[in-house]
Enzyme design. Structure first.
Site, PDB file in Angstrom:
ATOM      1  N   GLU A 134       0.855  -1.193   0.000  1.00 14.63           N
ATOM      2  CA  GLU A 134       0.000   0.000   0.000  1.00 14.63           C
ATOM      3  C   GLU A 134       0.883   1.232   0.000  1.00 14.63           C
ATOM      4  O   GLU A 134       1.893   1.284   0.704  1.00 14.63           O
ATOM      5  CB  GLU A 134      -0.891  -0.015   1.246  1.00 14.63           C
ATOM      6  CG  GLU A 134      -1.664   1.253   1.521  1.00 14.63           C
ATOM      7  CD  GLU A 134      -2.402   1.219   2.854  1.00 14.63           C
ATOM      8  OE1 GLU A 134      -2.647   2.313   3.412  1.00 14.63           O
ATOM      9  OE2 GLU A 134      -2.740   0.119   3.334  1.00 14.63           O
ATOM     10  N   GLU A 139      -2.629  11.793   3.064  1.00 11.36           N
ATOM     11  CA  GLU A 139      -3.490  11.391   4.175  1.00 11.36           C
ATOM     12  C   GLU A 139      -3.428  12.475   5.247  1.00 11.36           C
ATOM     13  O   GLU A 139      -2.358  12.991   5.575  1.00 11.36           O
ATOM     14  CB  GLU A 139      -3.035  10.055   4.754  1.00 11.36           C
ATOM     15  CG  GLU A 139      -3.958   9.509   5.832  1.00 11.36           C
ATOM     16  CD  GLU A 139      -3.567   8.106   6.273  1.00 11.36           C
ATOM     17  OE1 GLU A 139      -4.410   7.433   6.898  1.00 11.36           O
ATOM     18  OE2 GLU A 139      -2.429   7.686   5.996  1.00 11.36           O
TER      19      GLU A 139
END
Length: 323
Positions: A134, A139
């Site tokens: 990932e 974020e």
């Protein structure tokens, strides 16, 4: 795919790790045509949202293309009143195609979600996570002002001898099995990389390179975007970008071993597993004081995306299409 074929046909220079040719573009009125909407409650991060279907998102303007700008809008429901024991509607979309090592993707974004309880991400993931890894390009959480970037992998991938502009390294063990899946985190020192600062500066471009030599992320504020990106060139050379803000070299993580074809993802959840940072930036109880009630607190909880463009190493095509 005509662009990809043309790049393959006319590529005569030797393949290099830094020269890429465009193979996929998400843009304008067809932006949402090649994504899958999650259409289920957030059972992944325990967030207080229901990720709606494509049909619902279109009907209620939670995912649409603004015809005045041709920009894609992805947002949290900011018009409904949520009663106790219910969740607020939101959107999570995943690209139908995935992209192998040797790929680079660019997201040109004008606005990213922010505010108390808001947890947005622009990221990628292999089909059988944690196998295949990932990459979290963007974020944030609540009212933080800096973007957090990270990798999450199976055991054995670490950040070693990073060559990057950021000195804000939270962790170097990328294994999902360590530190409660914290991943190996680098924070962008720029306060224009997330939240209100990002919006007020006109957003910017995030570039993610997944090469066999390492994974790199660049962030350029709107006024600093290189001409090769602002001109939407079909071929780009990352050596012109300068040092990335975050770098995970293959010296500590065998990229071809730990990373498989990545699906691209936009999502916005609320509260959720990252609520551990709640008291650092916001007051009250996340669900009770923010999710429940009027939606006006979520007026800034949206992505505004001009385009997502995917490139393959020159002379190759790294797109894995759904059969």
């Amino acid at each position: 795919m005509a662009t990809a074929l043309a790049c393959l046909a006319f590529s005569v220079a030797p393949v290099t790790a830094t020269t890429y040719c465009m193979v996929k573009e998400y843009y304008g009125s067809t932006f949402f045509d090649d994504w899958t909407f999650y259409n289920y409650y957030d059972n992944l991060n325990n967030g207080d949202v229901v990720y709606v279907s494509a049909q619902y998102a279109t009907a209620y303007q939670l995912a649409y293309v603004d015809t005045s700008t041709d920009h894609a809008i992805i947002k949290v429901d900011n018009t409904s009143t949520v009663v106790d024991d219910n969740k607020r509607n939101s959107v999570r979309i995943t690209s139908n195609d995935s992209f192998r090592v040797g790929s680079l993707w660019i997201a040109d974004i004008y606005h990213t979600p922010y505010g108390c309880s808001v947890w947005p991400a622009w990221w990628s993931q292999a089909a059988s996570w944690p196998q295949g890894g990932e990459i979290d390009t963007f974020e944030g959480i609540n009212t933080n002002t800096q973007n957090q970037m990270s990798l999450h992998t199976e055991t054995g991938c670490t950040a070693v001898s990073q060559h990057q502009t950021s000195t804000l390294v939270t962790s170097t063990n990328c294994s999902y099995a360590s530190n409660e899946d914290q991943g190996c985190i680098v924070t962008d020192p720029s306060t224009n990389s997330y939240g209100a600062g990002f919006a007020s500066s006109g957003g910017g471009a995030f570039v993610t390179e997944m090469a066999s030599t390492g994974i790199n992320i660049w962030f350029f504020s709107r006024s600093e975007i290189p001409s090769s990106l602002s001109n939407n060139d079909n071929t780009i050379d990352t050596s012109t970008f300068g040092t990335p803000v975050a770098n995970w070299p293959s010296t500590g993580c065998n990229i071809t071993e730990f990373f498989q074809p990545q699906n691209l993802i936009f999502d916005i959840t609320l509260c959720g597993a990252d609520g551990a940072t709640w008291k650092d930036t916001c007051s009250g109880i996340c669900y009770n004081n923010w999710v429940v009630g009027s939606g006006t607190d979520y007026d800034n909880a949206y992505f505004e995306v001009a385009s997502v463009r995917v490139f393959s190493t020159e002379g190759t095509n790294t797109v894995v299409s759904i059969k």
